[in-house]
Design a protein around this motif. Structure first.
Motif, PDB file in Angstrom:
ATOM      1  N   VAL A   1      39.037  37.541  33.795  1.00  0.00           N
ATOM      2  CA  VAL A   1      37.957  37.977  34.693  1.00  0.00           C
ATOM      3  C   VAL A   1      37.925  39.501  34.774  1.00  0.00           C
ATOM      4  CG1 VAL A   1      37.096  37.919  37.062  1.00  0.00           C
ATOM      5  CG2 VAL A   1      38.013  35.843  36.016  1.00  0.00           C
ATOM      6  N   SER A   2      39.106  40.103  34.793  1.00  0.00           N
ATOM      7  CA  SER A   2      39.191  41.556  34.823  1.00  0.00           C
ATOM      8  C   SER A   2      38.499  42.176  33.624  1.00  0.00           C
ATOM      9  CB  SER A   2      40.662  41.995  34.847  1.00  0.00           C
ATOM     10  OG  SER A   2      40.794  43.367  34.560  1.00  0.00           O
ATOM     11  N   MET A   3      38.819  41.710  32.438  1.00  0.00           N
ATOM     12  CA  MET A   3      38.218  42.270  31.230  1.00  0.00           C
ATOM     13  C   MET A   3      36.708  42.039  31.200  1.00  0.00           C
ATOM     14  SD  MET A   3      40.552  43.830  29.602  1.00  0.00           S
ATOM     15  CE  MET A   3      41.257  44.233  31.203  1.00  0.00           C
ATOM     16  N   LEU A   4      36.276  40.871  31.652  1.00  0.00           N
ATOM     17  CA  LEU A   4      34.849  40.553  31.674  1.00  0.00           C
ATOM     18  C   LEU A   4      34.094  41.527  32.583  1.00  0.00           C
ATOM     19  CD1 LEU A   4      32.581  38.608  30.786  1.00  0.00           C
ATOM     20  CD2 LEU A   4      33.123  37.220  32.805  1.00  0.00           C
TER      21      LEU A   4
ATOM     22  N   LEU B   1      37.578  46.496  41.314  1.00  0.00           N
ATOM     23  CA  LEU B   1      37.895  45.064  41.270  1.00  0.00           C
ATOM     24  C   LEU B   1      38.553  44.692  39.950  1.00  0.00           C
ATOM     25  CD1 LEU B   1      37.742  42.286  42.573  1.00  0.00           C
ATOM     26  CD2 LEU B   1      35.411  42.047  41.682  1.00  0.00           C
ATOM     27  N   GLY B   2      38.014  45.219  38.852  1.00  0.00           N
ATOM     28  CA  GLY B   2      38.585  44.905  37.539  1.00  0.00           C
ATOM     29  C   GLY B   2      40.001  45.421  37.393  1.00  0.00           C
ATOM     30  N   ILE B   3      40.252  46.639  37.856  1.00  0.00           N
ATOM     31  CA  ILE B   3      41.596  47.208  37.779  1.00  0.00           C
ATOM     32  C   ILE B   3      42.550  46.432  38.686  1.00  0.00           C
ATOM     33  CG2 ILE B   3      42.970  49.266  38.328  1.00  0.00           C
ATOM     34  CD1 ILE B   3      40.461  50.903  37.476  1.00  0.00           C
ATOM     35  N   TRP B   4      42.067  46.039  39.869  1.00  0.00           N
ATOM     36  CA  TRP B   4      42.906  45.243  40.765  1.00  0.00           C
ATOM     37  C   TRP B   4      43.295  43.911  40.111  1.00  0.00           C
ATOM     38  CZ3 TRP B   4      42.398  40.378  42.968  1.00  0.00           C
ATOM     39  CH2 TRP B   4      43.351  40.060  43.948  1.00  0.00           C
ATOM     40  N   LEU B   5      42.333  43.231  39.509  1.00  0.00           N
ATOM     41  CA  LEU B   5      42.613  41.941  38.881  1.00  0.00           C
ATOM     42  C   LEU B   5      43.578  42.088  37.703  1.00  0.00           C
ATOM     43  CD1 LEU B   5      39.042  40.353  38.937  1.00  0.00           C
ATOM     44  CD2 LEU B   5      41.029  39.606  40.258  1.00  0.00           C
TER      45      LEU B   5
ATOM     46  N   CYS C   1      37.152  51.909  29.538  1.00  0.00           N
ATOM     47  CA  CYS C   1      37.932  51.545  30.720  1.00  0.00           C
ATOM     48  C   CYS C   1      38.599  50.186  30.524  1.00  0.00           C
ATOM     49  CB  CYS C   1      37.042  51.534  31.956  1.00  0.00           C
ATOM     50  SG  CYS C   1      37.916  51.149  33.494  1.00  0.00           S
ATOM     51  N   ALA C   2      37.859  49.229  29.950  1.00  0.00           N
ATOM     52  CA  ALA C   2      38.411  47.899  29.697  1.00  0.00           C
ATOM     53  C   ALA C   2      39.571  47.963  28.716  1.00  0.00           C
ATOM     54  CB  ALA C   2      37.318  46.972  29.174  1.00  0.00           C
ATOM     55  N   LEU C   3      39.411  48.755  27.648  1.00  0.00           N
ATOM     56  CA  LEU C   3      40.454  48.863  26.627  1.00  0.00           C
ATOM     57  C   LEU C   3      41.725  49.475  27.196  1.00  0.00           C
ATOM     58  CD1 LEU C   3      41.354  48.669  23.665  1.00  0.00           C
ATOM     59  CD2 LEU C   3      40.339  50.926  23.292  1.00  0.00           C
TER      60      LEU C   3
ATOM     61  N   VAL D   1      43.731  57.450  35.450  1.00  0.00           N
ATOM     62  CA  VAL D   1      42.989  57.637  34.204  1.00  0.00           C
ATOM     63  C   VAL D   1      41.947  56.533  34.052  1.00  0.00           C
ATOM     64  CG1 VAL D   1      43.163  57.812  31.680  1.00  0.00           C
ATOM     65  CG2 VAL D   1      44.988  58.742  33.130  1.00  0.00           C
ATOM     66  N   LEU D   2      42.321  55.321  34.398  1.00  0.00           N
ATOM     67  CA  LEU D   2      41.377  54.199  34.332  1.00  0.00           C
ATOM     68  C   LEU D   2      40.205  54.446  35.263  1.00  0.00           C
ATOM     69  CD1 LEU D   2      43.913  51.202  34.409  1.00  0.00           C
ATOM     70  CD2 LEU D   2      43.085  52.493  32.430  1.00  0.00           C
TER      71      LEU D   2
END
Length: 311
Positions: free
Chosen positions: A104-107, A52-56, A117-119, A156-157
């Motif tokens: 929202v993705s980073m959160l 979800l985070g990568i999609w956003l 992963c966030a970075l 990689v993510l």
């Protein structure tokens, strides 16, 4: 409201983002040791919140791309129907939408997955939305080669969402997409070269001609076939993947060679279309080789080495 939703949905480039998330999810599965069912599944938090985070983040980058390219989009037949050129949405609305998605993705990634992963996801977002769209796309005919690094990051993510163990395998996945990007995109650029010329974008077919671009597509396709052998050579995958990669690569080479003297102007779009199916099938072969046939493939964590999830 339905019209507004469809316009915002279009900003996210859903088909492009779907391929991004697909390769990221494959990265998650490949990062998970595969001794047998049911232990093949990545940690659920990484799988759900990572995807979800990568999609956003990818959707946010796509929206920024719309924002920065609105002048160009208005001049190109392929993109003139987009929300900003048609006036369906304002620049302020698109900017706010992109910021919300990115935030929202980073959160999600920081709280539920991990900081690495966030970075890396944030770096990919900036690489595509700002470095490629805002600078490289207008600066050099090698824009898609250099900027392809951002598009090659998703596996990689996905991998680091699960573990940093055997990260060199994740880099092989990165390399495959990085080398795949030029022949994929230049095939489209050949077909749309008049649009790019009208918008004064220095795509390779515009600056160096169509025939030169066709030879570059063939060169990168040969390189791609060789690069796709690396997972097998490195022991990441087995003979099932190797067979699939060779068959898929042979077909891609056929398309690239025939593109040198194409039967029609539209043949470039056939090459473009096959390149999408090629990447999806190649990663599917990697997954099947790793998951369903662990006896034929090297697992992400070889015997005797403990699986180390990212904390």
């Amino acid at each position: 409201m339905t019209i507004a939703f469809s316009q915002y949905w279009q900003l996210t480039k859903p088909r492009v983002v779907a391929l991004i998330v697909f390769t990221a999810i494959i990265g998650m599965f490949l990062a998970t040791p595969a001794p047998g069912l049911p232990s093949f599944l990545p940690p659920w938090r990484a799988l759900v919140f990572g995807s979800l985070g990568i999609w956003l983040a990818a959707a946010s980058a796509a929206a920024i791309n719309h924002l920065l390219d609105q002048r160009i989009d208005a001049l190109m037949a392929r993109t003139s129907h987009r929300p900003l050129p048609t006036g369906s949405l304002s620049s302020r609305q698109v900017l706010l939408f992109a910021i919300v998605l990115g935030s929202v993705s980073m959160l999600l990634l920081i709280v539920f997955v991990n900081g690495l992963c966030a970075l890396l996801t944030f770096a990919s977002l900036i690489g595509y939305a700002i470095v490629y769209t805002g600078w490289l796309k207008r600066a050099t005919p090698q824009n898609i080669v250099i900027g392809g690094a951002a598009g090659a990051a998703p596996p990689v993510l996905g991998w680091v969402a699960v573990t940093t163990h055997h990260y060199e395998y994740a880099l092989l996945l990165f390399l495959i997409i990085f080398v795949w990007t030029p022949p994929h995109f230049w095939a489209l650029a050949i077909f749309r070269r008049e649009d790019y010329a009208r918008a004064m974008i220095p795509m390779l077919p515009v600056t160096h001609g169509v025939q030169y671009t066709r030879w570059q597509i063939l060169f990168y396709t040969v390189l791609l076939v060789l690069v796709t052998l690396l997972p097998w050579i490195a022991g990441m995958s087995g003979v099932f993947y190797l067979g699939g990669a060779l068959v898929l690569g042979a077909v891609f080479l056929y398309y690239a060679i025939r593109l040198l003297k194409p039967p029609s102007e539209a043949f470039a779009m056939q090459v473009f279309g096959y390149s999408i199916w090629y990447l999806m099938a190649l990663f599917a072969f990697l997954l099947v080789d790793h998951w369903l046939l662990p006896g034929l493939a090297g697992a992400a964590a070889p015997a005797g080495i403990e699986f180390q999830p990212v904390r």
